[in-house]
Design an enzyme around this catalytic site. Structure first.
Site, PDB file in Angstrom:
ATOM      1  N   ASP A  73       0.823  -1.206   0.000  1.00 36.79           N
ATOM      2  CA  ASP A  73       0.000   0.000   0.000  1.00 36.79           C
ATOM      3  C   ASP A  73       0.860   1.260   0.000  1.00 36.79           C
ATOM      4  O   ASP A  73       1.529   1.564   0.988  1.00 36.79           O
ATOM      5  CB  ASP A  73      -0.907  -0.002   1.236  1.00 36.79           C
ATOM      6  CG  ASP A  73      -1.900   1.145   1.236  1.00 36.79           C
ATOM      7  OD1 ASP A  73      -2.184   1.692   0.151  1.00 36.79           O
ATOM      8  OD2 ASP A  73      -2.390   1.491   2.319  1.00 36.79           O
ATOM      9  N   ASP A 281      -2.300   5.317  -5.273  1.00 36.12           N
ATOM     10  CA  ASP A 281      -2.576   4.418  -4.156  1.00 36.12           C
ATOM     11  C   ASP A 281      -2.689   2.971  -4.635  1.00 36.12           C
ATOM     12  O   ASP A 281      -3.708   2.568  -5.187  1.00 36.12           O
ATOM     13  CB  ASP A 281      -3.870   4.849  -3.468  1.00 36.12           C
ATOM     14  CG  ASP A 281      -4.150   4.097  -2.182  1.00 36.12           C
ATOM     15  OD1 ASP A 281      -3.385   3.159  -1.857  1.00 36.12           O
ATOM     16  OD2 ASP A 281      -5.124   4.428  -1.504  1.00 36.12           O
TER      17      ASP A 281
END
Length: 395
Positions: A73, A281
């Site tokens: 992430d 992201d």
């Protein structure tokens, strides 16, 4: 997977490593939808593979080591794993990490420099243990901050170990995580992120990755690099300067608009867009756009696809052709996307658009649209570089 709350910031961390000073890590990215037990351990050439549109990293923590499969992430910092004793843990296929069985586990006290809150002091309990809490759009984790030994292993069997890595020992975890997702490994810009902590030992706080398209053959792999040697260079590279915002975690750019073929759809119809209005992201599969922008974009997508959509969606059955959609960022950074990056093939054979509208003023560029780009993130120089790449051919 951008956090919605930050209850802690571990600012200062000391990492000891067996790797030579400045030596980068070459990590294997594997596109597998197989049982996690069929994938060999991650490390200096570690493994990552998509699991329900997430990319999973395999890492060993503790002494003796416990294998942890964590979501990669770039939208958050903290590396956390489910830990015993569990106040509330979601179902997990593999054994849950037990810190009481590790000789290298050490909780952090409130007096330690790693235990700091953003703006409101330490998240401390009456026992002087540094607590943490992280919330995401898809779930949350609560527990204690600690340091632990982390190890990553290459396909050749070479293991690289790092001592004293700050991570979250999660005792209360919930959300949409599945049984193969044992935690999350943050690659954001913050000081507590995994790449920031090990960066000084491997040649810098920088990394590059090439994410596979959703339906790639699971036998094909590509690579993730951290530190020295991870720079994205050569013909066709586009480099953008990241925007500094109040968010010290995210990789932010300014999205000016999106083109569908030659039709430009501006980000806003009421003036120039705000600086740093788009976040890269990897922890979120779809691209999330403000509803007003998404509505105008959806109109153009429908206009350019000569097929009837399924119900009131941007899903189609049939040959979409090669619809070119371009993301226009500030600084003359234009990313041309093919249908493999903008439409995912569903189990029923239909193709659905990889973006959706949300109630937010900012955009989030998810991992589907970033597939088939070699993307280099350089935290120290605040740049991100893109190179159109067939990620199935990077070894």
């Amino acid at each position: 997977m951008a956090p919605t709350i930050f209850l802690l910031l571990a600012i200062f961390s000391i990492v000891e490593s067996t790797v030579g000073e400045g030596g980068g890590l070459k990590l294997e990215l594997i596109h597998h939808r197989l049982s996690l037990d069929n994938v060999s351990p991650m490390a200096a050439k570690s493994q990552i593979w998509p699991e329900t549109s997430q990319f999973i990293v395999k890492i060993a923590i503790g002494t003796p080591p416990t294998k942890v499969h964590a979501i990669l992430d770039t939208g958050s910092d903290l590396f956390w794993a489910q830990c015993r004793p569990c106040v509330k843990c979601y179902r997990q296929t593999n054994p849950i990490y037990d810190p009481s069985k590790s000789s290298t586990f050490q909780t952090l006290s409130c007096k330690s420099p790693q235990c700091h809150l953003w703006g409101s002091g330490a998240a401390c309990s009456g026992t002087d243990t540094c607590k943490y809490g992280y919330g995401y759009g898809s779930g949350s984790t609560l527990g204690e901050l600690a340091t632990e030994k982390m190890a990553i292993t290459s396909r050749s069997g070479a293991t690289t170990s790092f001592l004293g890595v700050v991570f979250g020992c999660g005792h209360n975890n919930s959300g949409t995580f599945n049984a193969n997702e044992m935690g999350l490994i943050g690659f954001g810009r913050g000081a507590v992120s995994f790449v920031s902590q090990i960066g000084p030992s491997v040649g810098g706080r920088k990394f590059s990755l090439c994410l596979m398209p959703y339906n790639t053959d699971p036998r094909i792999s590509s690579s993730l690099s951290i530190g020295s040697g991870s720079e994205v260079k050569g013909p066709g590279v586009i480099t953008a300067q990241l925007v500094r915002t109040s968010d010290q975690t995210s990789y932010s750019l300014t999205l000016k608009g999106i083109s569908v073929e030659k039709t430009f759809v501006p980000y806003s119809t009421s003036g120039p867009p705000a600086k740093g209005n788009a976040i890269l992201d990897t922890g979120t599969p779809p691209t999330l756009l403000p509803k007003e922008l998404y509505g105008r974009l959806a109109t153009e997508v429908r206009r350019h696809i000569p097929l009837k959509p399924i119900d009131d969606t941007l899903c189609y059955k049939g040959n979409l052709g090669n619809l070119v959609i371009t993301l226009h960022f500030d600084g003359h950074v234009d990313l041309r996307l093919s249908t493999a990056q903008t439409f995912n093939k569903m189990p029923d054979g239909s193709f659905c658009f990889t973006a959706m509208g949300v109630d937010d003023k900012d955009a989030l560029i998810g991992n589907s649209m970033m597939s088939n780009f070699l993307v280099g993130y350089d935290i120290d120089n605040m740049t991100v570089s893109f190179k159109p790449t067939d990620c199935t051919k990077i070894g």
